[in-house]
Design a protein around this motif. Structure first.
Motif, PDB file in Angstrom:
ATOM      1  N   ARG A 266       0.831  -1.215   0.000  1.00 31.25           N
ATOM      2  CA  ARG A 266       0.000   0.000   0.000  1.00 31.25           C
ATOM      3  C   ARG A 266       0.858   1.255   0.000  1.00 31.25           C
ATOM      4  NH1 ARG A 266      -4.735  -1.652   4.274  1.00 31.25           N
ATOM      5  NH2 ARG A 266      -5.449  -3.450   3.101  1.00 31.25           N
TER       6      ARG A 266
ATOM      7  N   ILE B 227       3.539   1.695  -1.576  1.00 31.67           N
ATOM      8  CA  ILE B 227       4.055   1.915  -2.928  1.00 31.67           C
ATOM      9  C   ILE B 227       2.977   2.509  -3.825  1.00 31.67           C
ATOM     10  CG2 ILE B 227       4.954   0.752  -4.977  1.00 31.67           C
ATOM     11  CD1 ILE B 227       6.290  -1.240  -3.106  1.00 31.67           C
ATOM     12  N   ILE B 228       1.735   2.115  -3.620  1.00 28.99           N
ATOM     13  CA  ILE B 228       0.643   2.542  -4.490  1.00 28.99           C
ATOM     14  C   ILE B 228       0.393   4.039  -4.379  1.00 28.99           C
ATOM     15  CG2 ILE B 228      -1.832   2.310  -4.921  1.00 28.99           C
ATOM     16  CD1 ILE B 228      -1.524  -0.643  -4.189  1.00 28.99           C
TER      17      ILE B 228
ATOM     18  N   PRO C 270       2.422   6.738  -3.646  1.00 33.30           N
ATOM     19  CA  PRO C 270       3.324   7.590  -4.437  1.00 33.30           C
ATOM     20  C   PRO C 270       3.138   7.415  -5.945  1.00 33.30           C
ATOM     21  CG  PRO C 270       4.542   6.512  -2.687  1.00 33.30           C
ATOM     22  CD  PRO C 270       3.174   5.920  -2.701  1.00 33.30           C
ATOM     23  N   LEU C 271       2.834   6.200  -6.374  1.00 36.76           N
ATOM     24  CA  LEU C 271       2.605   5.981  -7.803  1.00 36.76           C
ATOM     25  C   LEU C 271       1.373   6.733  -8.280  1.00 36.76           C
ATOM     26  CD1 LEU C 271       3.468   2.198  -8.209  1.00 36.76           C
ATOM     27  CD2 LEU C 271       4.769   4.164  -9.013  1.00 36.76           C
ATOM     28  N   LEU C 272       0.319   6.704  -7.507  1.00 37.89           N
ATOM     29  CA  LEU C 272      -0.895   7.422  -7.889  1.00 37.89           C
ATOM     30  C   LEU C 272      -0.668   8.929  -7.890  1.00 37.89           C
ATOM     31  CD1 LEU C 272      -3.640   5.357  -6.018  1.00 37.89           C
ATOM     32  CD2 LEU C 272      -3.173   5.415  -8.478  1.00 37.89           C
TER      33      LEU C 272
ATOM     34  N   SER D 125       2.193  10.481  -8.377  1.00 41.99           N
ATOM     35  CA  SER D 125       3.086  10.862  -9.469  1.00 41.99           C
ATOM     36  C   SER D 125       2.366  10.816 -10.811  1.00 41.99           C
ATOM     37  CB  SER D 125       4.312   9.967  -9.493  1.00 41.99           C
ATOM     38  OG  SER D 125       3.948   8.635  -9.796  1.00 41.99           O
ATOM     39  N   ALA D 126       1.315  10.027 -10.921  1.00 47.05           N
ATOM     40  CA  ALA D 126       0.549   9.967 -12.168  1.00 47.05           C
ATOM     41  C   ALA D 126      -0.222  11.258 -12.403  1.00 47.05           C
ATOM     42  CB  ALA D 126      -0.400   8.776 -12.130  1.00 47.05           C
ATOM     43  N   CYS D 127      -0.459  12.015 -11.366  1.00 44.84           N
ATOM     44  CA  CYS D 127      -1.198  13.273 -11.492  1.00 44.84           C
ATOM     45  C   CYS D 127      -0.284  14.461 -11.779  1.00 44.84           C
ATOM     46  CB  CYS D 127      -1.972  13.553 -10.207  1.00 44.84           C
ATOM     47  SG  CYS D 127      -3.208  12.291  -9.847  1.00 44.84           S
TER      48      CYS D 127
END
Length: 77
Positions: free
Chosen positions: A2, A4-5, A7-9, A11-13
């Motif tokens: 969780r 990891i998810i 920061p990935l979300l 950074s996608a924005c």
């Protein structure tokens, strides 16, 4: 997982900077740099002093690697 998810979300924005117009017309018209084969670069940069230092460093690293190979990891635990 969780952790990891999130920061990935986030950074996608992120918005990406505009790169159009950052290269000048002079830079666009400039010729590509001349590429030299790698052996020519290495031969010109290597002198005997550097070769001697590198050979000594290689020998020291190989000796260190041999010492590390002799360590009994099971005995350390």
């Amino acid at each position: 997982m969780r952790l990891i998810i999130l920061p990935l979300l986030l950074s996608a924005c992120a918005s990406f900077p505009e790169l159009d117009g950052t290269i000048s017309d002079t830079a666009r018209q400039a010729p590509y740099p001349r590429l030299a084969p790698l052996p020519d670069i290495v031969d010109g940069a290597m002198d005997s002093n550097i070769e001697t230092e590198l050979a000594a460093r290689i020998a020291a690293l190989n000796a260190r690697a041999e010492r590390l190979r002799r360590i009994d990891i099971a005995a350390l635990q």
